[in-house]
Scaffold this motif. Sequence first.
Motif, PDB file in Angstrom:
ATOM      1  N   ALA A  89       0.941  -1.092  -0.139  1.00 41.95           N
ATOM      2  CA  ALA A  89       0.019  -0.016   0.095  1.00 41.95           C
ATOM      3  C   ALA A  89       0.819   1.060   0.099  1.00 41.95           C
ATOM      4  O   ALA A  89       0.796   2.193  -0.653  1.00 41.95           O
ATOM      5  N   CYS A  90       1.795   1.313   0.834  1.00 42.89           N
ATOM      6  CA  CYS A  90       2.894   2.386   0.879  1.00 42.89           C
ATOM      7  C   CYS A  90       3.419   2.578  -0.549  1.00 42.89           C
ATOM      8  O   CYS A  90       3.528   3.784  -0.993  1.00 42.89           O
ATOM      9  N   ASP A  91       3.957   1.656  -1.091  1.00 38.80           N
ATOM     10  CA  ASP A  91       4.464   1.694  -2.517  1.00 38.80           C
ATOM     11  C   ASP A  91       3.273   2.340  -3.522  1.00 38.80           C
ATOM     12  O   ASP A  91       3.707   2.943  -4.361  1.00 38.80           O
ATOM     13  N   ILE A 147       0.807  -4.653  -9.517  1.00 43.36           N
ATOM     14  CA  ILE A 147       0.368  -6.097  -8.676  1.00 43.36           C
ATOM     15  C   ILE A 147       0.502  -5.575  -7.077  1.00 43.36           C
ATOM     16  O   ILE A 147       1.510  -5.239  -6.706  1.00 43.36           O
ATOM     17  N   GLY A 148      -0.908  -5.430  -6.552  1.00 42.36           N
ATOM     18  CA  GLY A 148      -0.946  -4.979  -5.380  1.00 42.36           C
ATOM     19  C   GLY A 148      -0.971  -6.051  -4.310  1.00 42.36           C
ATOM     20  O   GLY A 148      -1.653  -7.100  -4.703  1.00 42.36           O
ATOM     21  N   ARG A 175      -3.666  -0.784   4.562  1.00 44.98           N
ATOM     22  CA  ARG A 175      -2.603  -1.657   4.216  1.00 44.98           C
ATOM     23  C   ARG A 175      -2.938  -2.533   3.132  1.00 44.98           C
ATOM     24  O   ARG A 175      -2.310  -3.503   2.460  1.00 44.98           O
ATOM     25  N   THR A 176      -4.049  -2.121   2.356  1.00 48.28           N
ATOM     26  CA  THR A 176      -4.359  -3.067   1.192  1.00 48.28           C
ATOM     27  C   THR A 176      -4.478  -1.942   0.025  1.00 48.28           C
ATOM     28  O   THR A 176      -4.900  -0.628   0.166  1.00 48.28           O
ATOM     29  N   LEU A 225      -5.087  -7.568  -7.383  1.00 52.44           N
ATOM     30  CA  LEU A 225      -4.988  -7.534  -6.018  1.00 52.44           C
ATOM     31  C   LEU A 225      -4.675  -8.825  -5.518  1.00 52.44           C
ATOM     32  O   LEU A 225      -5.357  -9.548  -5.595  1.00 52.44           O
ATOM     33  N   VAL A 226      -3.450  -9.134  -4.815  1.00 57.91           N
ATOM     34  CA  VAL A 226      -3.269 -10.638  -4.363  1.00 57.91           C
ATOM     35  C   VAL A 226      -2.740 -10.668  -3.007  1.00 57.91           C
ATOM     36  O   VAL A 226      -2.720  -9.589  -2.351  1.00 57.91           O
TER      37      VAL A 226
END
Lengths: 672, 292, 159
Positions: B78-80, B101-102, B133-134, B141-142
């Motif tokens: 999430a931060c990235d 790709i989260g 955090r997501t 989203l994995v």
Amino acid sequence: MGGVGVFVCHCGENIGKSVDCVRVAEALRQHPGVSHAVDYKYMCSEPGQALMRQAIQEKGLDAVVVAACSPHMHEKTFRKAMAAAGMNPFLCEMANIREHCSWIHDDREEATQKAIALTTSTVERVRHNRALETIRIPIERRALVIGGGVAGIQAALDIAEAGYEVLLVERQPSIGGHMSALSETFPTLDCSQCILTPRMVEVAQHPKIRLLAYAEVEELSGYVGNFVATIRRKARSVIAERCNGCGACLERCPVKKIPNEFEQGMGKRSAIYVPFPQAVPNIPTIDREGCLRFKARARGSTKEPCGKCVEACGRDAIDFDQSDEIITEKIGAVVVATGYELYRIAQDQPPESPQLQGYGEYGYGEVPDVIDGLHFERLASASGPTGGKILRPSDGREPKTVAFLQCIGSRDPAKGMAYCSKICCMYVAKHATLYAHKVHDGQPVVFYMDVRAGGKGYEEFVRRTIVEDRAQYIRGRVSRLYRAGDKVRLHAFDTLSAEPVILDADMVVLATAVRPRSDARALAQRLQISTDENGFFREAHPKLRPVETNTAGVFLAGACQAPRDIPDSVAMASAVAGKVVGLFAKEMLEREPIVAMVQAQLCIGCFNCERACPYGAIEHVTLDDHGATREVARVNPGKCMGCGTCQAICRSKCVELEGYTDEQIFAAIMGL
Amino acid sequence: MKEIREVASALLSGGQVDWVLGYEEDAKGLVKPAFITDPAQAARLIFDPRCVHNLAVYLLPGRRHVRALGRGALVVKACDARAVAGLLREHQLQRDELVLIGVRCGGVRQDPGPDAVLNEESVAARCALCPERTPQRVDHLVGPELPPPPAGNRDLLREIAELEALTSEARFAFWSKHFSRCVRCHACRQVCPLCNCTRCIADKSQPQFIEAAPHLRGNLAWNITRALHLAGRCVGCGECERACPVDIPLALINAKLSHFMHECYAHEASEDPEQPSPIGDFRSDDDQEFIR
Amino acid sequence: MSQESHPTTPEGAPHPEPFQPKIVAFVCNWCTYAGADLAGTSRLKMAANTRLIRLPCTGRIDPLFITKAFEQGADGVIVSGCHPADCHYATGNLHARRRFAVYRELMAFLGIDLRRLVFSWVSASEGRKWADLVNETVRELNALGPRNAYPAVDREGDQ
């Protein structure tokens, strides 16, 4: 020889009394980079300036510092002297050792030390000054006036009379604006159309004015002196060049029951129509939503019904296949004169103005005999739907008691309009007077909070309304109104006698707030100007620059900037014309070179500068960077006003403001 | 992990991307960035609490060698992802240039391994401050929903409060002790995805507002400027502090200013690239109590 | 600190003490610079410690200027411009306002005594306000003493 020349002025005793000017000159003479430092009694005098010129020539000085009064006083003087000596004026700076030093300190030692510090700092700064040249921009000497009401008409005529081309664009089929719908005007009670229509005709016939009625400005790009306007000429379905205004088509049109917008819906018009008899241009327009043939087409029918107008027309001027035409024109200056609209008290307010609220107390516009000022104007007008008779909308009878309510929406923060609409006190007095003149046994009653009659002849006019025309003025608001039988019952409070009032009136006229047009914001965006907190167009400075906007070359006239009556709108329009003519009278538009410049190679294209610039002076340009292209910022020197906000916002300082570069400020700080 | 490999492999073999940048571990168990160009190599990709790096830093326009590889996919926490949004906000990227790709995150360690355990001792202090955090606005989203990270031994907000309770002299002594050790390696700048100026102000020598020598005077000016230029833009990934060879607690400064931007201007460095950056923006009612 | 009045001290100006702070003031051309001019024209007496640097707008004022002024030995810095809504360039001071708030918060966190960093809005008609501000700031700095923050820096750095 080069180096910086320093001239320390005594200013008679003004500086010399508190500051030891001889010592200041001495100290500066020792400073590295200073090749000449003298003191003199009056630097701004002719001999003082001659001293400067002489030193420049003899020593080949690179730059000059004059330690004297405030630059606000004499920067221009000394820069002119520089130019006279053949040097670039921007290579001269002043150190303020008078207003900021000698005049405020008594201790001679402290004042002298400070003068030395200030002058040294200025010397260090001036070493980084660059020779700057005045920016010269070519000007397209054609004005665009948006809006054909009285302000737009006045501006167009004044600019045209000065010899410049004007393009006047009006969205309605005819020019004239709100003033053409008024019956009489205060304080003279001149017939509105009588004084306006000659001007309208003048506009149509003026060789320098190109009138585009039934047209709208779709886009404005460019900048002062170099705009490009994209205008949509809407299709009237009538070929203007062939039409001779005979009106036969209007008579033959079978659709006759469309509510006439000009008559505030109280009168009817046909599908092919001219909004009012004195329309300029006197060319009919087909309302495609009312016309039988266009409605059939919209349904997808292949039949072409009606066509009576075509039969009636002796000039073959009807063209059902006419379409909108888009034209572009080069423009040097834009005058925005788009006027106002009235606040409607109905519950549904325009979606772009969510802060407005309807007036539940006044029935949300559902009581038929409650009308607004523009409705009353049409009732009073001799060419109106009632032939100038004041008649109730519900049953057509003459009202014997008419209540006029001031400040409906205005001065009411709860309704989202805290401002005063300025014109209502006067037009209510006018309406009361006209009503009293037309209905000899009629009683006008005015409910007011204040009476604002500040213009020339205005107070006297209101006095006459009260004294001669028997208008009853009650100081208090109506708390609510409703139908009671065939009357409108009003509950109010007379604050001067401290008594409640219940009045059964035959008709009620509301003085509703003057508002900006509902599409003002959209137009502002197209023209890159701003709106104020009430949605009116924003002037550059409320006191000193009331007719300019922050966008160079775009000016404001009339009620689009704030509620305004006819004399002030006309005055403002002439003021704007003066600005436009002043711009066009120059050979080239000259601007101070204190503008920002972007080093394109270093710019990363984040465009934070664009967001911060108050003048929209940042443009996007494509840069070829080692084969890869990217968008970077560029400052338009025609729009930049030299505030430097872009530079402070830019993280890498790749945009620099000439005259106040980082080098110059750094040197000034280090030199203290 | 399996999901990341599947997605990466599919993207590469389908030709949607030319490279996938994710995480892998080396022989010693330390996680490092992995550039995968062959779908068969996607098996190298992993994701666990050792994946601390902010891979968005590879997207900076200055990294021409990365651009030269073609269209890419990035594995982002999430931060990235918020850092990617920051780059989009500043027009440094086009969204359709890359595939995100989260990965759902439960917190990461302070270090990239070799130990992979996440506990109160190993968890990065910054994870306690993570707002979400997501990752949002990603293409895939994995990863499983993970519980929140354990409360770490190091509490940034408490440390900030403790510092603010000191006198200004004591606080200055604290910071000057740290900043005197700064060697001006600028690793903090190099590793930050939002430090993206072509020519950093610290490298501008005409004039030299920020002295270059590793001396407290210039170090203070550099660190003040770094913090100020990141105010409202920092996503709290903590990489600057992790990269600092002399352990200057940069996370304290970043967290302090992020907190201030949030309190004073209701601003967060969010995942929405349309939300404007706070500097370059203003409101008519911005605080001015401090202005006389 | 002694508060005895000195016979030659002009009214309102602080008492001469052994320590005279050096103050750099970054001011905008249209408002505060003009306000300071007015203070001069009105002969309002002020302490002689300030050195003004003229910028077109507070919008142009970069925190780097303030940092550099402190580095160069300023004991105090004053930053002043037009009141919000009065900016000659419409919005420069509104951008500056945020920037200054963040800078100030950061400086406080790093341990710079905020009494040394003074922000104000002084318009072109507020000569009196400018004079009072200068005198007040000098008084406060008289009491605070020389810049605590940086001597430690300089002593170390100049070795």
